[in-house]
Structures are given as C-alpha cells and as structure tokens.
Design an enzyme around this catalytic site. Structure first.
Site, mmCIF file in Angstrom:
data_model
loop_
_atom_site.group_PDB
_atom_site.id
_atom_site.type_symbol
_atom_site.label_atom_id
_atom_site.label_comp_id
_atom_site.label_asym_id
_atom_site.label_seq_id
_atom_site.Cartn_x
_atom_site.Cartn_y
_atom_site.Cartn_z
ATOM 1 N N ARG A 77 0.839 -1.194 0.000
ATOM 2 C CA ARG A 77 0.000 0.000 0.000
ATOM 3 C C ARG A 77 0.875 1.246 0.000
ATOM 4 N NH1 ARG A 77 -4.790 -1.903 4.207
ATOM 5 N NH2 ARG A 77 -5.241 -3.840 3.059
ATOM 6 N N ARG A 97 0.964 -6.723 12.305
ATOM 7 C CA ARG A 97 0.421 -6.126 13.529
ATOM 8 C C ARG A 97 0.266 -7.161 14.643
ATOM 9 N NH1 ARG A 97 -3.900 -1.369 11.676
ATOM 10 N NH2 ARG A 97 -2.342 -0.171 10.501
#
Length: 428
Positions: free
Chosen positions: A268, A396
């Site tokens: 991204r 994450r």
RNA sequence: GGUGGACUGGCUGAGUGGUUGAAGGCGGCGGUCUUGAAAACCGUUGUAGGUUAGUAGCCUACCUGGGGUUCGAAUCCCUAGUCCACCGCCA
C-alpha cells in the site's frame, strides 16, 4: 457497484441511505442522464432494427438476382445516422457508469449510523489490557535492543515504511503466518496461493479501482519490450486475487459456501498518511497478511459475517491477546462494505486498542461488478454475496505479541499456541 | 526471446460476407415407453439491456477484448489478450 435498476426506481431512498455515510448523491444529475440515456438508447436501437431489416432485404434481393441499387440508395445515410446515435448513447452511458462506479455501497440496517470513528460501537471485549509492573516498551524499542528490527537497513535498501526483521523476530512472523493458516484450514477454509500482481479488471471487480488508484502501487510496463496495454498492480490485500477467482463464474449452488484463505504480502502506498504511525510495523508499504474470503448465498451472508469475524477472533484468543470488537459506523465503513467489524488488539506500547482485523460483508456490491454468480437447479443465475476478513494482519499481530509478551529483562515469552511452530521454545 | 498455428453457447464441434443466436454431438431439463431403472424415441435447453403491469410479446447486443472495412461481419483487416507446437534460455 449498486444495482442500476434500484438506482433508477428507488433513487431517493438510495440517496437517503447514502447520506448516512456522508455521501451526497446528485440525484438531479442522475435523473437527467438516465432520461437522456433512455431516449438515445431507444433511438439507436430503432435505427439498428431498421438497418437489420434493410440489410436483410438487400440480401434477399441479391439472392433472387434483382437490382439492389435502389435499396442501397435508401440506406445510404442510415449508417451515419446510426453511428451518431450510437456515439451519443455510448457517451451518456459512459457518463452514467463513471458516476455509478463512484457510488459506495449502501450500509446494512444493522450498521450503526454515524459519521466519525468515535461513532463506532463496541460490540464485545475479550480479555483485559495486559498489566505490567514496569513501563512496557513499544515493539520498536524492544526489538531494536535485541537487534531484531532494523529500520535504517530498510530505508537504505528501499525507503521509509519498509522494514528488515532478523533472527527470532523474522521467524516469529513466519510462525504466526503458519499458525493462522493452519487454524483456518482446520476450520474448513481452503488454502490458496495467488498472484501478488493483478490487472485492472480484478481491482475494478473488488472496488479498489477506479476510486483508490492513489493507494496502489502500479507496475509501469517497460516500453522497450512490452507492447501490451495491460498494467499490473501490486495487491493491497489478498482479497483482490482471491475474490477475483470467481469473476465471470457461475457457481453451482451445491458448492456454496466457498471459504478460502490465503497468505500474501500486501502493498500500500499509504498516500496521505504522512506523519501517522511513522515508527515501527504498524503502517508499512509492505506487510504480511492472512486473509479469509467467503462467497455465500444472499440469505446467509450476515450469519457468515458473524462466523468469519469469530474465526478471526479465534486467532487472537488462541494467542491470548486482549481485544475488542467494534461495529464500524456508516461513516467509517469502507467504500464497498455494507457492514464491517473491526477487531482491535491491545497494544501496551501505545496503551490503546489498534485495528488488527477488518471483517466485512459486501453483499452483492462486489459480485455485481465481478459477475460472480451462482445457480441452483434450473433457476436463473443470481449474484453471490462476498465477504472477507483479515485473519489476521500478521505484521500487527507480531507487534501485539512482542508488546504483550515482553519481559523486563528484554526476553520474550512465546505464546503457548505458537510453541509448536518454534521448535517448542518458550522464551526468545 | 524467436517462429508458426489456434480462439465459436455448460462441454465438444460445423460454419461459401446475406432470414445464423448460430448445424451436429455430448451434457442438462420435460415427456413417451417400463413394475422401477437403463436403452430407445419425442420435445426443450445461453446471457444481458430496452419497451411493458408483466418472469408474456416485441426490439437490441453478445462467436476472446478493443477498433476498422461494408447496405450487411462468427466470416475480411488492424490491435491486444490467451492457449498450443517447435527452437533458444532459465529457478
């Protein structure tokens, strides 16, 4: 993409619904364009019908040896008229399609109404924030001390927002990936391996294009040897290649639901996020994710959303990471989603819950552009409902494990569920 | 990377520029026959848009995508994609 028929027949209701998510639909413009379209289309089709009829006559006349010149004179300018009518109709059609492509999905009735993140609703909470009797480190500080994380090296070989992981941390990330895939396949999801580069049609199918081009990395073709008119993009999520497996397919209803899982890197550009989460692994240009995708019959899609969300929760529970489930409000759900649950994990380094998974029901919004349909028996093909959810964002999760399982002496406990994936080690 | 060939409804496979949405076969569905089934026989069998009260009728589009030639294109031309074959290279 919304149903064009619904937009025509139910425009005001659609506009009202879209307003709850902060989207202003220009209904006057649509009504004007639609009535123009109708007129122009009827025009063009009548001319086509006439041309077809005349051409058939010419064919017959020719076959019977008659003189066709008079007939040809009659149709002389028909072609030009037709071309004009078609061009005008295509032009309007294109304008309409451009508008429709920019309209987001309608929120489901159960999606809480609100315009901001603060309007999201906590649905449930699992576990309590991890307690420390010292000031816990964030994952960057902790892993830098151990030499596991090297931001400077990543900047040198690529740029900011990339990372280099070393030794136990790299291995831990791989273990997490493996662990998640195993959980999902045991729960009945089929593992798939897919391309990390996709074409524009695929991105249109799942709704990333045309609106979100800026968030994507595009691979420009090399003019020196590539004459193709296709451009490929790095996938921002496995959702794109996996859901597109069923683009232009008609699925036998007996094969539904289809449940798939895939591990891919995600890319991204994070345009417009300068200054947010600049340190560490929270927001990266490249990160690992395990994704779940479901294609289901319309009547069962909300049940499937609960199942999918719970499957993602299972991973957090197995890792014994505290989290909460948020129902995103109408203003916060993604462009293609009708309803979304975010899973937020507790990060001691930030003393905050942070998104680690997003599970959405897109209803038929993606399926319409994908032409992903199913058929039961002799019935007409019907659009499927598509869903996906992260299970989980691996990068994450790595952050969450490090921050929640850290020891004051700089060592890291290994969550019980992961030990089989790390040769039985209990501490790193 | 080079050279040659191909691409037609769910599959297979025909198709001299002119009632071709497209022969035939397979598969699917309905029926006849049968105690039942199979076989055989008969019928039927695509998707989307428009018009409409209509899942009726009518019209339009679709033979890999896009463009062109023509009164008329599955058929001719250009372009892209994909597949196959042979040669070269390669993890």
């Amino acid at each position: 993409m919304l149903d064009a028929k619904k937009l025509r027949t139910d425009l005001q209701a659609v506009a009202a619904k879209l307003k709850t998510r902060g989207f202003e639909l220009d209904t006057a413009a649509i009504e004007t364009l639609e009535s123009q379209r109708k007129a122009l289309q009827v025009d063009a089709q009548n001319l086509q019908a006439e041309r077809n009829a005349r051409s058939k006559e010419i064919g017959k006349a020719k076959a019977s040896g008659a003189d066709i010149q008079p007939l040809l004179d009659v149709v002389a300018d028909l072609g030009d008229q037709l071309k004009q009518a078609e061009t005008a109709a295509d032009d309007i059609q294109q304008q309409i399609e451009d508008i429709y492509a920019g309209i987001p999905n309608l929120p489901h009735d159960s999606t809480p109404v609100g315009l901001e993140e603060s309007d999201n609703v906590e649905i449930r909470k699992w576990g309590e924030p991890t307690q420390f009797n010292y000031q816990p480190l964030d994952h960057v500080a902790f892993s830098e001390v151990r030499g596991w994380y090297d931001n400077d090296a990543a900047v040198k070989i690529a740029s900011s927002r990339f990372s280099v992981l070393k030794g136990p941390m790299a291995k831990l990330q791989r273990a997490l990936t493996q662990f998640m895939l195993d959980m999902h396949t045991e729960a009945g999801y089929e593992e798939v391996y897919v391309p990390f580069l996709v074409n524009q049609d695929s991105l249109r199918g799942t709704g990333q294009l045309p609106k979100f081009e800026a968030d994507l990395y595009r691979i420009d073709k090399n003019e020196a040897h590539d004459t193709s008119d296709r451009e490929l993009y790095l996938i921002p999520t496995a959702e794109v290649p996996v859901t597109n497996l069923y683009r232009d397919e008609i699925i036998d209803a007996a094969n539904l639901p289809i449940k798939l899982t895939a591990h891919t890197p995600c890319f991204r550009s994070e345009a417009g996020s300068y200054g947010r989460d600049t340190k560490g692994l929270i927001r990266q240009h490249q990160f690992e994710k395990v994704e779940m995708v479901q294609l289901v019959e319309p009547e069962t899609s909300y049940q499937a959303l609960e199942e999918l969300t719970q499957q993602a929760e299972q991973v957090l529970q197995a890792l014994e990471l505290p989290y909460r489930v948020m129902a995103l409000c109408t203003g916060d759900i993604g462009f293609s989603a009708a309803k979304t649950y975010d899973l937020e994990v507790w990060l001691p380094g930030q003393s905050a819950y942070r998104e680690i998974s997003s599970c959405s029901n897109f209803e038929d919004f993606q399926a319409r552009r994908l032409k992903a349909r199913f058929r039961s028996g002799q019935e007409k093909p019907q659009l499927v409902h598509t869903l996906n959810g992260s299970g989980l964002a691996v990068g994450r999760t790595l952050v969450a494990v490090i921050e929640n399982y850290q020891n004051e002496d700089g060592t890291l406990r290994v969550p019980k569920a992961l030990r089989p994936y790390l040769g039985g080690l209990e501490v790193l």
